[in-house]
Design a protein around this motif. Structure first.
Motif, PDB file in Angstrom:
ATOM      1  N   ILE A 180       1.183  -1.043  -0.004  1.00 34.04           N
ATOM      2  CA  ILE A 180       0.312  -0.303  -0.516  1.00 34.04           C
ATOM      3  C   ILE A 180       0.397   1.087   0.126  1.00 34.04           C
ATOM      4  N   ALA A 181       1.689   1.428   1.455  1.00 35.12           N
ATOM      5  CA  ALA A 181       2.653   2.194   0.854  1.00 35.12           C
ATOM      6  C   ALA A 181       3.645   2.483  -0.612  1.00 35.12           C
ATOM      7  N   GLY A 182       3.774   1.388  -1.223  1.00 35.67           N
ATOM      8  CA  GLY A 182       4.464   1.795  -2.812  1.00 35.67           C
ATOM      9  C   GLY A 182       3.917   2.532  -4.078  1.00 35.67           C
ATOM     10  N   ILE A 183       2.403   1.594  -3.349  1.00 30.82           N
ATOM     11  CA  ILE A 183       0.984   1.989  -3.936  1.00 30.82           C
ATOM     12  C   ILE A 183       1.146   3.962  -4.500  1.00 30.82           C
ATOM     13  N   PHE A 184       0.851   4.310  -2.789  1.00 29.13           N
ATOM     14  CA  PHE A 184       0.604   5.679  -2.715  1.00 29.13           C
ATOM     15  C   PHE A 184       2.035   6.752  -2.858  1.00 29.13           C
ATOM     16  N   ALA A 185       3.507   6.314  -2.711  1.00 25.55           N
ATOM     17  CA  ALA A 185       4.180   6.696  -3.239  1.00 25.55           C
ATOM     18  C   ALA A 185       4.366   6.848  -4.477  1.00 25.55           C
ATOM     19  N   ILE A 186       4.014   5.540  -5.701  1.00 25.64           N
ATOM     20  CA  ILE A 186       3.634   5.978  -7.055  1.00 25.64           C
ATOM     21  C   ILE A 186       3.004   7.056  -7.413  1.00 25.64           C
ATOM     22  N   GLU A 187       1.664   7.046  -6.965  1.00 27.97           N
ATOM     23  CA  GLU A 187       0.919   8.072  -6.743  1.00 27.97           C
ATOM     24  C   GLU A 187       0.556   9.400  -6.769  1.00 27.97           C
ATOM     25  N   ALA A 188       1.088   9.638  -5.877  1.00 22.58           N
ATOM     26  CA  ALA A 188       1.578  10.615  -5.117  1.00 22.58           C
ATOM     27  C   ALA A 188       2.544  11.857  -6.560  1.00 22.58           C
ATOM     28  N   LYS A 189       1.604  13.108  -5.829  1.00 23.23           N
ATOM     29  CA  LYS A 189       1.543  14.237  -6.446  1.00 23.23           C
ATOM     30  C   LYS A 189       2.490  15.384  -6.322  1.00 23.23           C
ATOM     31  N   ILE A 233       9.098  10.622   1.147  1.00 23.66           N
ATOM     32  CA  ILE A 233       7.712  10.096   2.750  1.00 23.66           C
ATOM     33  C   ILE A 233       7.344   8.935   3.221  1.00 23.66           C
ATOM     34  N   LEU A 234       6.977   8.033   1.972  1.00 23.01           N
ATOM     35  CA  LEU A 234       6.036   7.088   1.881  1.00 23.01           C
ATOM     36  C   LEU A 234       6.960   5.886   1.752  1.00 23.01           C
ATOM     37  N   LEU A 235       8.514   6.457   0.836  1.00 21.79           N
ATOM     38  CA  LEU A 235       9.440   5.116   0.940  1.00 21.79           C
ATOM     39  C   LEU A 235      10.093   5.486   1.938  1.00 21.79           C
ATOM     40  N   SER A 236      10.002   5.865   2.707  1.00 18.65           N
ATOM     41  CA  SER A 236      11.131   6.222   4.220  1.00 18.65           C
ATOM     42  C   SER A 236      10.148   4.630   5.089  1.00 18.65           C
ATOM     43  N   ILE A 237       8.424   5.117   4.595  1.00 23.43           N
ATOM     44  CA  ILE A 237       7.788   4.332   5.751  1.00 23.43           C
ATOM     45  C   ILE A 237       7.897   2.648   5.202  1.00 23.43           C
ATOM     46  N   MET A 238       7.811   2.627   4.004  1.00 19.25           N
ATOM     47  CA  MET A 238       8.185   1.460   3.492  1.00 19.25           C
ATOM     48  C   MET A 238       9.046   0.686   3.985  1.00 19.25           C
ATOM     49  N   SER A 239      10.766   1.498   4.132  1.00 17.22           N
ATOM     50  CA  SER A 239      11.607   1.122   4.334  1.00 17.22           C
ATOM     51  C   SER A 239      11.788   0.258   5.498  1.00 17.22           C
ATOM     52  N   LEU A 240      10.968   1.511   6.896  1.00 12.39           N
ATOM     53  CA  LEU A 240      10.799   1.208   8.444  1.00 12.39           C
ATOM     54  C   LEU A 240       9.584   0.496   7.490  1.00 12.39           C
ATOM     55  N   THR A 291      16.659   8.303   2.898  1.00 10.22           N
ATOM     56  CA  THR A 291      15.719   9.781   2.877  1.00 10.22           C
ATOM     57  C   THR A 291      16.602  10.856   2.826  1.00 10.22           C
ATOM     58  N   ALA A 292      17.452  11.218   3.402  1.00  9.54           N
ATOM     59  CA  ALA A 292      17.868  11.983   3.618  1.00  9.54           C
ATOM     60  C   ALA A 292      18.904  12.853   1.775  1.00  9.54           C
ATOM     61  N   VAL A 293      19.016  11.716   1.596  1.00  8.49           N
ATOM     62  CA  VAL A 293      19.989  12.294   0.617  1.00  8.49           C
ATOM     63  C   VAL A 293      19.328  12.574  -0.087  1.00  8.49           C
TER      64      VAL A 293
END
Length: 79
Positions: A14-23, A30-37, A64-66
């Motif tokens: 779900i986080a990956g899909i939202f990361a792709i679809e984010a505007k 942020i969503l990729l960071s959440i997916m990593s966590l 995420t920082a980079v």
């Protein structure tokens, strides 16, 4: 495979899909960071704490920082 692992896997998808679809790009970061966590939790449940620590440091923290610093340097989400 336990129910917890399946639940974490579903949350990662779900986080990956939202990361792709984010505007905005920052929202994707942020969503990729959440997916990593979430993958850190998955590694902990799979009894791989060394991999979890590495993923937390590199995947969630450093990457995420980079990405955020690179986005700031090129001008952010402004069009």
């Amino acid at each position: 495979m336990t129910i917890v692992n399946i639940f974490i896997g579903i949350l990662m998808v779900i986080a990956g899909i939202f990361a792709i679809e984010a505007k905005k790009v920052i929202d994707s970061f942020i969503l990729l960071s959440i997916m990593s966590l979430l993958s850190v939790f998955l590694f902990v449940t799979m009894k791989a704490p060394d991999v979890a620590i590495t993923e937390a440091a590199v995947g969630a923290g450093l990457t995420t920082a980079v990405l955020v610093l690179a986005l700031k340097r090129i001008g952010g989400d402004e069009k």
